[in-house]
Scaffold this motif. Structure first.
Motif, PDB file in Angstrom:
ATOM      1  N   LEU A 114     -15.307  -3.623   0.517  1.00  0.00           N
ATOM      2  CA  LEU A 114     -14.138  -3.354   0.767  1.00  0.00           C
ATOM      3  C   LEU A 114     -13.810  -1.883   0.333  1.00  0.00           C
ATOM      4  CD1 LEU A 114     -10.812  -4.848   0.313  1.00  0.00           C
ATOM      5  CD2 LEU A 114     -11.527  -4.859  -1.756  1.00  0.00           C
ATOM      6  N   ASN A 115     -12.270  -1.071   1.006  1.00  0.00           N
ATOM      7  CA  ASN A 115     -12.394   0.537   1.061  1.00  0.00           C
ATOM      8  C   ASN A 115     -10.813  -0.157   1.262  1.00  0.00           C
ATOM      9  OD1 ASN A 115     -14.397   2.415   0.725  1.00  0.00           O
ATOM     10  ND2 ASN A 115     -15.247   1.213   2.426  1.00  0.00           N
ATOM     11  N   GLY A 116     -10.438   0.343   0.104  1.00  0.00           N
ATOM     12  CA  GLY A 116      -8.354   1.087   0.093  1.00  0.00           C
ATOM     13  C   GLY A 116      -8.164   0.522  -0.504  1.00  0.00           C
ATOM     14  N   ALA A 117      -6.741   0.777  -0.822  1.00  0.00           N
ATOM     15  CA  ALA A 117      -5.835   0.901  -1.802  1.00  0.00           C
ATOM     16  C   ALA A 117      -4.196   0.292  -2.153  1.00  0.00           C
ATOM     17  CB  ALA A 117      -5.646   2.698  -2.279  1.00  0.00           C
ATOM     18  N   LYS A 118      -4.466  -0.214  -3.526  1.00  0.00           N
ATOM     19  CA  LYS A 118      -2.794  -1.214  -3.613  1.00  0.00           C
ATOM     20  C   LYS A 118      -2.422   0.076  -4.557  1.00  0.00           C
ATOM     21  CE  LYS A 118      -4.043  -4.167  -0.286  1.00  0.00           C
ATOM     22  NZ  LYS A 118      -3.695  -4.202   0.639  1.00  0.00           N
ATOM     23  N   VAL A 167      -6.693  -9.986  -3.063  1.00  0.00           N
ATOM     24  CA  VAL A 167      -6.171  -8.722  -2.693  1.00  0.00           C
ATOM     25  C   VAL A 167      -6.021  -9.214  -0.898  1.00  0.00           C
ATOM     26  CG1 VAL A 167      -6.758  -6.076  -1.973  1.00  0.00           C
ATOM     27  CG2 VAL A 167      -7.141  -6.972  -3.923  1.00  0.00           C
ATOM     28  N   GLU A 224      -3.672  -0.636   5.979  1.00  0.00           N
ATOM     29  CA  GLU A 224      -5.370   0.106   5.624  1.00  0.00           C
ATOM     30  C   GLU A 224      -6.514  -0.328   5.351  1.00  0.00           C
ATOM     31  OE1 GLU A 224      -3.826   4.441   5.884  1.00  0.00           O
ATOM     32  OE2 GLU A 224      -1.888   3.507   6.288  1.00  0.00           O
ATOM     33  N   THR A 225      -6.180  -0.931   3.889  1.00  0.00           N
ATOM     34  CA  THR A 225      -7.386  -1.758   2.965  1.00  0.00           C
ATOM     35  C   THR A 225      -8.070  -2.350   3.804  1.00  0.00           C
ATOM     36  OG1 THR A 225      -6.443  -1.427   1.603  1.00  0.00           O
ATOM     37  CG2 THR A 225      -7.972  -3.133   1.115  1.00  0.00           C
ATOM     38  N   ASN A 226      -9.596  -2.303   4.071  1.00  0.00           N
ATOM     39  CA  ASN A 226     -10.447  -2.635   5.183  1.00  0.00           C
ATOM     40  C   ASN A 226     -11.831  -3.545   4.459  1.00  0.00           C
ATOM     41  OD1 ASN A 226     -12.877  -0.812   5.519  1.00  0.00           O
ATOM     42  ND2 ASN A 226     -10.607   0.383   5.112  1.00  0.00           N
ATOM     43  N   GLU A 279       0.582  -0.876  -0.101  1.00  0.00           N
ATOM     44  CA  GLU A 279       0.371   0.146   0.379  1.00  0.00           C
ATOM     45  C   GLU A 279       0.967   0.870  -0.238  1.00  0.00           C
ATOM     46  OE1 GLU A 279      -2.656  -0.058   3.079  1.00  0.00           O
ATOM     47  OE2 GLU A 279      -4.080  -1.842   2.378  1.00  0.00           O
ATOM     48  N   ALA A 300      -6.897  -7.903   2.826  1.00  0.00           N
ATOM     49  CA  ALA A 300      -7.516  -6.690   3.291  1.00  0.00           C
ATOM     50  C   ALA A 300      -7.830  -6.756   5.253  1.00  0.00           C
ATOM     51  CB  ALA A 300      -8.856  -6.232   3.173  1.00  0.00           C
ATOM     52  N   PHE A 317      -9.958   0.119  -4.180  1.00  0.00           N
ATOM     53  CA  PHE A 317     -11.495  -0.041  -4.045  1.00  0.00           C
ATOM     54  C   PHE A 317     -12.348   1.321  -3.319  1.00  0.00           C
ATOM     55  CE2 PHE A 317      -7.814  -2.901  -2.738  1.00  0.00           C
ATOM     56  CZ  PHE A 317      -8.186  -4.010  -4.208  1.00  0.00           C
TER      57      PHE A 317
END
Ligand code: TGC
Ligand code: FAD
Length: 392
Positions: free
Chosen positions: A163-167, A181, A151-153, A140, A183, A223
């Motif tokens: 699902l939310n976050g970023a890679k 992914v 932090e993606t969760n 990330e 998370a 996401f």
């Protein structure tokens, strides 16, 4: 068209340690690389494009899931064969090996090892045939060497997850059909999730301006409230050990792959030194260039033996994560050092795309960083020796 006259060094007769099947797999891959990769790779790297036309050939030579059982579409080979395939592909280009590594060890392996029977049936045969291409999202923006801080969760919404976050820095992301992914759930436990292209809120912008792995497509995974059906969670393993277990398999492949890049640089430098005349004789006849060649061959031979022994341990189920870290670290650093020395041996010609060395050298700057940096692997060895984790 560029002629590929590569000849592999085998100073300690490693071939005698290989079975007929190993040699057949190795030679098939080498022939394919000479025919399909060498003629086109430089121009794709110069243009920073991934040569998608190679995907079906990679599937045909068994580079997608070499050690995944044939019942799921894999090639059903052993770990030495897997390593040899990676070695030969990376002899052509680290970026093409990246695609094969990610597909095999970071997408097919977690589905095979941690997935449900339905997930295996649905995805593995298509991934093996190249009908689906995958990517692996662990890193990330704020968590690279320390993926446990991700932090993606995802949150449980009853009949589905959100699902939310970023890679970021994700190989194959811009064109992948599926992403494995990693998370955290609401309790902070890490799980693997299969995300499919087309799910609303899921985007994969490409990362540009790379001087390394230019023939590999790298991107982000974003996401934004992506609705995930519950059957997309990998059910059989959770926690940081799950993604790290996949890395063991990919790092092992890289330990072999780096030997391929090193062999190509050595072979190119040797050939050039024998032909290049300065001061009335081939530069190969000077002590300084012989020192470089002798040290390159010594290091390649040591790396070959390390990889082969690690492969036998892996076949027996005895290879430890720390042993894999040592081989990844040593062999990639060895290849990068050889690329730098070999480039110098070609003088000005070494900086051109007429030879593969500069491309290998730039690629290896990524290889020494991804799948755990050079320093992180040293700290893993340090922890294994002392029992104390110095990275915390
Ligand atoms: P730590 O507390 O040490 O471990 C957490 C849990 O994981 C277990 N474990 C492993 N399991 C399997 N394989 C391994 N290699 C393992 N290493 C650790 C460990 O036993 C523990 O299990 P449990 O049951 O007790 O919970 O974790 P930590 O947070 O202290 O981190 C350790 C560290 C730094 C070694 C680890 O985070 C690490 O390896 N960091 C490097 C990150 C990395 O390699 N990222 C790669 C991203 S993917 C990629 O780069 C693909 S490029 C592909 C291409 O294009 O070819
Ligand atoms: P950082 O973690 O910020 O490290 C920066 C420097 O600090 C490094 O030198 C590191 O060794 C050092 N450092 C960090 N912690 C410590 C410590 N405790 N003690 C001493 N030194 C330390 N990731 C994926 O998930 N999937 C992919 O497909 C993927 N593909 C990639 C493709 C490319 C081309 C590249 C370049 C990267 C890719 N990665 C991928 C990401 C890669 O795994 C990370 O870049 C790598 O793990 C390092 O993380 P970072 O770049 O955030 O560096």
């Amino acid at each position: 068209m560029k002629q590929d006259v590569f000849q592999a060094p085998d100073y300690y007769r490693i071939d005698d340690l290989l079975t007929e099947e190993h040699k057949l797999v190795r030679d098939t891959t080498r022939t394919w690389v000479k025919k399909e990769v060498t003629p086109i790779i430089e121009s794709y790297a110069q243009k920073a494009l991934f040569p998608k036309q190679l995907l079906s050939g990679l599937a045909t030579i068994g580079a997608f899931g070499p050690y995944i059982p044939e019942s799921y579409g894999g090639a059903g080979l052993d770990q030495i064969s897997y390593g040899l395939i990676m070695q030969e592909i990376e002899r052509g280009d680290s970026g093409i090996r990246s695609t094969a590594s990610v597909q095999s060890s970071l997408v097919m392996y977690p589905i095979f090892a941690y997935g449900s029977e339905e997930q295996k049936q649905k995805y593995l045969p298509k991934l093996a045939s190249g009908g689906l291409i995958g990517c692996f999202g662990l890193t990330e923006p704020n968590h690279g060497s320390n993926p446990g801080g991700m932090e993606t969760n995802f949150k449980d919404k009853g009949d589905h997850y959100v699902l939310n976050g970023a890679k970021m820095w994700i190989s194959n992301a811009p064109f992948a059909d599926v992403a494995v992914v990693w998370a955290k759930n609401e309790e902070g436990r890490i799980h693997g999730i299969i995300v499919e292209r087309g799910m609303e809120g899921f985007t994969t912008p490409e990362t540009h301006n790379k001087w390394s792995l230019r023939a590999s497509a790298t991107g982000e995974l974003i996401f934004d409230n992506v609705k995930i059906p519950k059957e997309h969670i990998l059910p059989h393993k959770s926690g940081l050990g799950a993604p790290l277990g996949c890395l063991d398999s990919a790092r092992y492949g890289i330990a072999w792959g780096a030997i391929g890049a090193a062999m190509d640089c050595y072979d190119t430098a040797l050939r050039y030194a024998q032909e290049r005349i300065q001061f009335g004789k081939p530069i190969a006849g000077t002590q300084l260039q012989q020192k470089k060649l002798a040290e390159m061959l010594t290091e390649i031979t040591k790396a070959q033996l390390l990889a082969w022994r690690l492969g036998t341990l892996k076949n027996e189920g005895k290879a430890t994560s720390a042993q894999i870290s040592m081989a990844k670290r040593n062999n990639v650093a060895m290849a990068l050092q050889i690329a730098r020395e070999a480039r110098q041996m070609l003088g000005a010609m070494g900086i051109t795309g007429d030879f593969s060395i500069m491309r290998h050298m730039m690629n290896l700057e990524s290889v020494i960083t991804y799948e755990g940096t050079h320093d992180i692997h040293l700290l893993i060895t340090g922890m294994d020796i002392t029992g104390i984790a110095a990275f915390k």
